[in-house]
Design an enzyme around this catalytic site. Sequence first.
Site, PDB file in Angstrom:
ATOM      1  N   PHE A 152      19.070  70.406  24.243  1.00  0.00           N
ATOM      2  CA  PHE A 152      17.630  70.479  23.989  1.00  0.00           C
ATOM      3  C   PHE A 152      16.939  69.886  25.208  1.00  0.00           C
ATOM      4  O   PHE A 152      17.217  68.757  25.609  1.00  0.00           O
ATOM      5  CB  PHE A 152      17.249  69.692  22.726  1.00  0.00           C
ATOM      6  CG  PHE A 152      15.846  69.969  22.270  1.00  0.00           C
ATOM      7  CD1 PHE A 152      15.588  70.853  21.227  1.00  0.00           C
ATOM      8  CD2 PHE A 152      14.755  69.369  22.899  1.00  0.00           C
ATOM      9  CE1 PHE A 152      14.291  71.133  20.819  1.00  0.00           C
ATOM     10  CE2 PHE A 152      13.454  69.646  22.500  1.00  0.00           C
ATOM     11  CZ  PHE A 152      13.226  70.529  21.453  1.00  0.00           C
ATOM     12  N   ASP A 238      19.463  64.895  32.047  1.00  0.00           N
ATOM     13  CA  ASP A 238      18.340  64.767  31.123  1.00  0.00           C
ATOM     14  C   ASP A 238      18.680  63.595  30.201  1.00  0.00           C
ATOM     15  O   ASP A 238      19.454  63.728  29.249  1.00  0.00           O
ATOM     16  CB  ASP A 238      18.163  66.074  30.332  1.00  0.00           C
ATOM     17  CG  ASP A 238      17.018  65.975  29.323  1.00  0.00           C
ATOM     18  OD1 ASP A 238      16.593  64.850  29.007  1.00  0.00           O
ATOM     19  OD2 ASP A 238      16.565  67.034  28.848  1.00  0.00           O
ATOM     20  N   LYS A 267      10.272  59.637  26.314  1.00  0.00           N
ATOM     21  CA  LYS A 267      10.354  59.058  24.964  1.00  0.00           C
ATOM     22  C   LYS A 267      10.201  57.532  24.892  1.00  0.00           C
ATOM     23  O   LYS A 267       9.117  57.040  24.695  1.00  0.00           O
ATOM     24  CB  LYS A 267      11.646  59.509  24.296  1.00  0.00           C
ATOM     25  CG  LYS A 267      11.631  61.020  23.955  1.00  0.00           C
ATOM     26  CD  LYS A 267      12.662  61.369  22.938  1.00  0.00           C
ATOM     27  CE  LYS A 267      12.852  62.860  22.746  1.00  0.00           C
ATOM     28  NZ  LYS A 267      11.855  63.445  21.836  1.00  0.00           N
TER      29      LYS A 267
HETATM   30  C1  PLP Z   1      17.020  65.604  25.686  1.00  0.00           C
HETATM   31  C2  PLP Z   1      15.590  66.018  25.647  1.00  0.00           C
HETATM   32  N1  PLP Z   1      15.006  66.465  26.763  1.00  0.00           N
HETATM   33  C3  PLP Z   1      13.704  66.832  26.795  1.00  0.00           C
HETATM   34  C4  PLP Z   1      12.929  66.768  25.667  1.00  0.00           C
HETATM   35  C5  PLP Z   1      11.483  67.180  25.698  1.00  0.00           C
HETATM   36  O1  PLP Z   1      10.681  66.045  25.596  1.00  0.00           O
HETATM   37  P1  PLP Z   1       9.153  66.168  25.134  1.00  0.00           P
HETATM   38  O2  PLP Z   1       9.142  66.544  23.702  1.00  0.00           O
HETATM   39  O3  PLP Z   1       8.594  64.789  25.407  1.00  0.00           O
HETATM   40  O4  PLP Z   1       8.516  67.184  25.998  1.00  0.00           O
HETATM   41  C6  PLP Z   1      13.500  66.321  24.464  1.00  0.00           C
HETATM   42  C7  PLP Z   1      12.697  66.253  23.233  1.00  0.00           C
HETATM   43  O5  PLP Z   1      13.158  66.009  22.157  1.00  0.00           O
HETATM   44  C8  PLP Z   1      14.861  65.929  24.460  1.00  0.00           C
HETATM   45  O6  PLP Z   1      15.449  65.492  23.345  1.00  0.00           O
END
Ligand code: PLP
Length: 460
Positions: A152, A238, A267
Site C-alpha cells: 500500500f 516506504d 503518519k
Molecule cells: C505504507 C504506506 N505508504 C503510503 C501511505 C499513504 O499515506 P497517506 O494516506 O498519508 O497519503 C500509506 C497510508 O496508509 C501507507 O500505509
Amino acid sequence: MQKFQNVCMHSGTVPSLDRLYSEHVNPQWVRLLNVLDMNEHYERCAGSELFTVGGRRILDFLSGYCVHNAGHNHPAIVAALKDELDRSGPAMLQSHVPERAAELACELSRRACGSLQRVFFTSSGSEGVETAIKFSRAHTGRSGILYAAGGFHGLTCGALSLMSDPFWRQGFGPLLPGAKAVPFGSLGDLECELATRKHAAFIVEPVQSEAGIRVPESAYLRAAQELCRHYGTLLVLDEVQTGLYRTGRFLAAHSFGVEPDMVILAKALSGGLIPVGAVLMTEAVSDSVYRSLRRALVHTSTFGENGLAMRAGLATLDVLEREGLGDHATALGEELRRQLAEALAPFEMVKEVRGMGMLSGIEFAAPRGLKLRVAFEAFRKIHPAMFSQVLVMRLFRDHGILTQVCGNNFMVLKAAPPLVVTREQIGEFVGAVRAVVALAHESGAFWSEALGLARRAAKW
Ligand SMILES: Cc1ncc(COP(=O)(O)O)c(C=O)c1O
C-alpha cells in the site's frame, strides 16, 4: 451565506453532525460505520484509550493506521504546539528560510544516520511517494518504477500506480506508464526487471503492512539493495507505517541493515496532530533536482514546511526517544505475539501470528471441519472480508477494542496499538481476541452475525 453558517453552527448534536457529514463530505462512510455498528462519537482520547460521548472506553489497537505512535494527544506534543502558536512566528511565508524545518531536518538526518542527510517535507505519505517517484526519475534519467505486489503506497495517481489491487485502481486510470510489480521477497524476479535498466527506483515497504504484516527474510532487503546498486536503480523504502520506532528502531531499514537511497516517512511524525511527512534522501539525489539556482523551487509544497507541523515533528521525535518507545515496542511487541500465539494455538482457523516491533498480524485460514467450512464459505460469498470484519465488530462492540483488517489482505487482523501501550492493555487485547476467536469456533451466534450484517447493509 450567513443563513448557512447559522445552520452549521447550531446543529452540533451527534445525529445532526452525522447528517451534515453525509450531506457535505461522504455519505457512504457514515453508512458503512452504521452497518458495522462502529459509529461511535469520541469525546476524549489519551494514550491508548478513547472515551466516547456515551461513556464507553475503547482500547485503540489501530492507532489510526500507525499514526499515534506517541499515544493520543501526548501532553508534551500538545504543549509544544500551543507554545508554537503563542510565539506568533512565521508559520508559512514561502519567502524565508524556515528555521523549524532546518531543525527537524537535522534531527531526522541525525537519527537516520549514514547518507540520508537531506529531507523534503510533505503533508502526507502519498505526497512522499510522489516525491520519491519524481526525484528518482530526475536522478537516474529513467522513467520506470518497480514496486512490490500487495503493498500500500497511497491513493494519489502516482502512488496508486504502485498498487496492483484492482479494487483501488478501478475507474481511476490511466495511471503511470512504466510502473511494474514484482513479488515481495523474490530476488530472482527483482533482478530480471532491474536488468532491463529501465527502472528509476524500486519502492518497497520493509515490512508490508496492509498486505498482511509480511515480514521478509532477514537477508532480502540487503540483497535487493545490492541488486539495485548493481543495475543503477534507487532503493526507496516506504516507511510510512514501519518507521518512527513502530518496528523497534527509528527506521526498519536499521533493523534490516540496509542503506536505502530514500526513505518515506509520514503518519506518526507529528504525534497524530498535524499533517506532516518527510522524504529522507542522499545529497546526490536531492542535488539532481535542485541542481541550479533556476531550479531552486522546482519541487515544493505549500504546507510542507509549515511551522506547526515542524514543531509537532520535533516534539514527537523528542517524546519517542525520551520515553524509549522503540525498545518498549520491541519488548512488548514480542510479548504480544507470544501471548497471542499461545492463546490462539487451540483454534484451527488461526494460521499464524507474526510481526515486528509493535506491528502485528493474526492470519486466519479457512477451516477444515465441514460444519465450520460451510459457514465460512457462506460468509466469503457475501463478501471476502466478512469473516474478519465480524471479528473486528465483535471486538469493538463486545470488548471495546478498536482494530482493523489489513487493507490488502482480508484474512489478516492487524494489531498496531500506540507504542505507549501497557502490559495490562496487551493482556486485555489477547483475552478479547481469544474470546472472539473461540466464539467463531464454538458458537452459531458468531456466524449468524454475518446475516444481520448483510441485512443491515441492504436496508441502509
Ligand atoms: C505504507 C504506506 N505508504 C503510503 C501511505 C499513504 O499515506 P497517506 O494516506 O498519508 O497519503 C500509506 C497510508 O496508509 C501507507 O500505509
